[in-house]
Enzyme design. Sequence first.
Site, PDB file in Angstrom:
ATOM      1  N   ASP A   1     -13.308  -3.342   1.479  1.00 44.35           N
ATOM      2  CA  ASP A   1     -13.439  -2.171   2.338  1.00 44.35           C
ATOM      3  C   ASP A   1     -13.831  -2.652   3.731  1.00 44.35           C
ATOM      4  OD1 ASP A   1     -14.160   0.497   3.393  1.00 44.35           O
ATOM      5  OD2 ASP A   1     -14.238   1.093   1.293  1.00 44.35           O
TER       6      ASP A   1
ATOM      7  N   ASN B   1      -5.808   2.197  -2.786  1.00 42.36           N
ATOM      8  CA  ASN B   1      -6.484   3.445  -2.453  1.00 42.36           C
ATOM      9  C   ASN B   1      -6.861   3.558  -0.976  1.00 42.36           C
ATOM     10  OD1 ASN B   1      -8.444   5.833  -3.034  1.00 42.36           O
ATOM     11  ND2 ASN B   1      -9.758   4.253  -2.170  1.00 42.36           N
TER      12      ASN B   1
ATOM     13  N   TYR C   1       0.393  11.032   8.104  1.00 41.46           N
ATOM     14  CA  TYR C   1      -0.159  10.884   6.754  1.00 41.46           C
ATOM     15  C   TYR C   1       0.877  11.267   5.690  1.00 41.46           C
ATOM     16  CZ  TYR C   1      -3.805  11.390   3.098  1.00 41.46           C
ATOM     17  OH  TYR C   1      -4.583  11.277   1.972  1.00 41.46           O
TER      18      TYR C   1
ATOM     19  N   LYS D   1       2.330   8.760   2.847  1.00 40.06           N
ATOM     20  CA  LYS D   1       2.129   9.053   1.427  1.00 40.06           C
ATOM     21  C   LYS D   1       3.468   9.228   0.698  1.00 40.06           C
ATOM     22  CE  LYS D   1      -2.377   8.909   1.024  1.00 40.06           C
ATOM     23  NZ  LYS D   1      -2.986   7.727   0.384  1.00 40.06           N
TER      24      LYS D   1
END
Length: 254
Positions: A38, A91, A155, A159
């Site tokens: 991260d 993710n 976005y 996606k």
Amino acid sequence: MSGRFEGKVAFVTGGSRGIGKGILQSFAEEGAKVALIDVNEEALQETTNEFREKGYTIYSKVASVTEADQVEAAMKEVYELFGSIDILVNNAGVIRDNMLFKMTDSDWLTVMDVHLKGAFLASRTAQKYMVEKGYGRIINISSTSALGNRGQANYATAKAGLQGFTKTLAIELGRYGITVNAVAPGFIETEMTKETAKRLGITFDELIKHQVSNIPVGRSGKPEDIANAVTFFADEKSSFVSGQVIYVAGGPKN
């Protein structure tokens, strides 16, 4: 601790909070050794400490999914430490919401880089270890926004792109015992949706109330709802399920 992921190693990008943390938690609870990278150092440290206190085996490193050398170095360390990389969950994500006429080049490129380049780099790196072992599970986190969502041209495009990426990798990697699937969340209560409320100039409770009014099951989603779908795809018993996208949104999405 025993569970269906005993002896498995799960690597989650952007795993320090929200959906990623929920996924990490589910794998750890069911016996997997978990690894996360991260860019949020503070959240990463908090999650790492919390998991260690619970007795989970965890590897964590501050690294960006957009930097190939950082991704490769982290996975190499995980492989050397734990002996395999069995499950990869792509993710990591960001939002830079705006209407098209106000969207900047940076808004567009940042979202493309983290979601698409990030998933590409992590998958390309992980598949080497998975092919060698003849086993692997790659799960990409998409979104119902892939079907179109006002103010999210960047976005939604990223996606949707992840879904095409998922189906192509499923075709290419299937012969090596690797399945590739995607989970597309609807409205989930996370730090990211709190940012959306702020952008809209409303409270988080108001956003939840508005969203729930359009969700057939009459409640908002939680990170564990997504983790449940991810662990289904990651299960050894799901070896005949590949190239699929499951919408976890409290109702049908087309």
